[in-house]
Design a protein around this motif. Structure first.
Motif, PDB file in Angstrom:
ATOM      1  N   UNK A 330     -19.482  37.846  31.916  1.00 18.11           N
ATOM      2  CA  UNK A 330     -20.181  38.414  33.063  1.00 18.11           C
ATOM      3  C   UNK A 330     -21.048  37.356  33.734  1.00 18.11           C
ATOM      4  N   UNK A 331     -21.258  37.506  35.024  1.00 18.44           N
ATOM      5  CA  UNK A 331     -22.121  36.571  35.768  1.00 18.44           C
ATOM      6  C   UNK A 331     -22.932  37.365  36.783  1.00 18.44           C
ATOM      7  N   UNK A 332     -24.224  37.178  36.754  1.00 18.82           N
ATOM      8  CA  UNK A 332     -25.110  37.867  37.686  1.00 18.82           C
ATOM      9  C   UNK A 332     -26.196  36.898  38.146  1.00 18.82           C
ATOM     10  N   UNK A 333     -26.884  37.283  39.205  1.00 21.35           N
ATOM     11  CA  UNK A 333     -27.928  36.427  39.772  1.00 21.35           C
ATOM     12  C   UNK A 333     -29.108  37.273  40.204  1.00 21.35           C
ATOM     13  N   UNK A 339     -39.664  31.106  45.061  1.00 24.24           N
ATOM     14  CA  UNK A 339     -40.113  31.037  43.663  1.00 24.24           C
ATOM     15  C   UNK A 339     -39.028  30.520  42.725  1.00 24.24           C
ATOM     16  N   UNK A 340     -37.766  30.812  43.014  1.00 28.87           N
ATOM     17  CA  UNK A 340     -36.701  30.327  42.141  1.00 28.87           C
ATOM     18  C   UNK A 340     -35.584  31.338  41.982  1.00 28.87           C
ATOM     19  N   UNK A 341     -34.553  30.905  41.274  1.00 30.74           N
ATOM     20  CA  UNK A 341     -33.349  31.710  41.072  1.00 30.74           C
ATOM     21  C   UNK A 341     -32.954  31.668  39.605  1.00 30.74           C
ATOM     22  N   UNK A 342     -32.432  32.797  39.113  1.00 31.31           N
ATOM     23  CA  UNK A 342     -31.930  32.873  37.745  1.00 31.31           C
ATOM     24  C   UNK A 342     -30.471  33.290  37.763  1.00 31.31           C
ATOM     25  N   UNK A 343     -29.605  32.460  37.187  1.00 34.06           N
ATOM     26  CA  UNK A 343     -28.199  32.781  37.007  1.00 34.06           C
ATOM     27  C   UNK A 343     -27.992  33.141  35.537  1.00 34.06           C
ATOM     28  N   UNK A 344     -27.342  34.268  35.270  1.00 32.46           N
ATOM     29  CA  UNK A 344     -27.164  34.743  33.894  1.00 32.46           C
ATOM     30  C   UNK A 344     -25.679  34.925  33.590  1.00 32.46           C
TER      31      UNK A 344
END
Length: 358
Positions: A330-333, A339-344
């Motif tokens: 799975x890939x989500x954002x 402030x920033x970004x998180x990719x999971x």
């Protein structure tokens, strides 16, 4: 010459032979009866029976011929124009149930063919569009490298510090070209993904360290401090996952290098009770506007940040999404503007099993 009557009669030879056999059998029975009882049957009755039977047989052939003439003509025209994409839709006048089934099969196959053709054309258009964008993107680092070289030639002699800065700038531009070439290569390989696949159990934290080391010089140059938390072993393809992580790291550096001071790039690896593993990559970059976030995995979508920076092709996250999907991950954002970004990336407990079911 119209071959339909010949083919029509030839296809019904079995019926004609059966009819002739029945007429002959009936005639034989009447002749036997006449031989035994001469007064019971006369020759006129036998002739009448034969003529009437043949008349009904001919009438049946004529009516059947008229009924199926249009269908057969359309079928023969479709065979004649078999090189035409729309040949299958020429057959539109079925008569019997069998012919209706044949027409239904032709229409279904025609729709499937059109869908496949449409998908192929979309892939070709996407590929051509990406190549054109890639060529356009290559102009920027090449132009920058050329300007740096011209500036260095004009300013010779230069100090060691200036030489070092010049070499670093040239190396950064060549790195940009190298990453773009790599993205183009792996985008082209997506169509043959299964032929370039090797699933095995790997150390996720070691893979992350390797990817970070590959970007160490850029991290130092743009004051980005990577931090890795946690350890895990996952089932995946190491080479394809390296492509995904390289994209995340290069994006994190690219969209945070404009900020002053030291920026942190955090890699967090967690495991839950169900056996799933999650890898979160959080940067301190510009962030993604909320209205752009749902579309960041679409091909060629650059968004506000990409257009402002001028270095985005809109294909990096699309490739990452495609790779994760085909590997069963799975890939989500998530992101907060400025402030920033998180990719999971979520690794399933049985990644190979999920891959086999796709």
């Amino acid at each position: 010459m119209n071959k339909y009557p010949i083919v029509f009669v030839r296809d019904r030879l079995l019926y004609l032979l059966a009819s002739a056999l029945i007429i002959g059998l009936g005639t034989s029975l009447m002749l036997l009866k006449k031989a035994r009882y001469p007064e019971a049957t006369d020759d006129g009755t036998i002739v009448y029976f034969i003529v009437l039977s043949l008349l009904f047989l001919v009438l049946w052939l004529i009516v059947d011929y008229i009924r199926q003439k249009n269908y057969f003509k359309q079928l023969m025209q479709a065979c004649k124009n078999s090189g035409d994409v729309n040949a299958a839709v020429l057959v539109q006048s079925p008569v019997t149930r069998e012919q209706t089934l044949v027409v239904d099969v032709l229409e279904r196959q025609y729709r499937i063919y059109l869908n496949e053709l449409g998908n192929y054309r979309r892939q070709q258009e996407m590929h051509n569009h990406f190549v054109l964008q890639w060529v356009h993107q290559m102009k920027t680092p090449i132009s920058a490298a050329d300007m740096l070289c011209q500036e260095a030639i004009q300013q010779i002699p230069v100090s060691k510090g200036e030489q070092k800065q010049f070499a670093a700038s040239i190396q950064e531009e060549t790195d940009r070209m190298s990453r773009s070439l790599e993205l183009l290569l792996y985008t082209a390989r997506l169509d043959k993904f299964e032929m370039d696949l090797h699933i095995r159990r790997i150390s996720l934290h070691d893979l992350v360290r390797s990817v970070v080391n590959g970007h160490k010089r850029l991290c130092i140059r743009h004051a980005t401090f990577p931090l890795i938390e946690g350890e895990a072993w996952v089932e995946t393809d190491e080479k394809w996952m390296r492509v995904v992580l390289n994209q995340f790291v290069s994006n994190a550096i690219k969209y945070s290098k404009g900020k002053p001071g030291v920026k942190q790039l955090r890699f967090r690896i967690t495991n839950d009770d169900s056996g799933k593993c999650r890898l979160s990559i959080t940067d301190e970059g510009t962030g993604i506007p909320s209205h752009d976030l749902p579309r960041i995995f679409d091909p060629f979508f650059t968004g506000e940040n990409g257009r402002a920076l001028g270095e985005s092709t809109g294909m990096g996250l699309y490739v990452a999404k495609e790779v994760c999907g085909r590997l069963g991950h799975g890939l989500s954002a998530s992101s907060e503007l400025h402030a920033g970004t998180t990719m999971t990336v979520t690794f399933q407990a049985r990644g190979i099993h999920l891959l086999e079911r796709r």
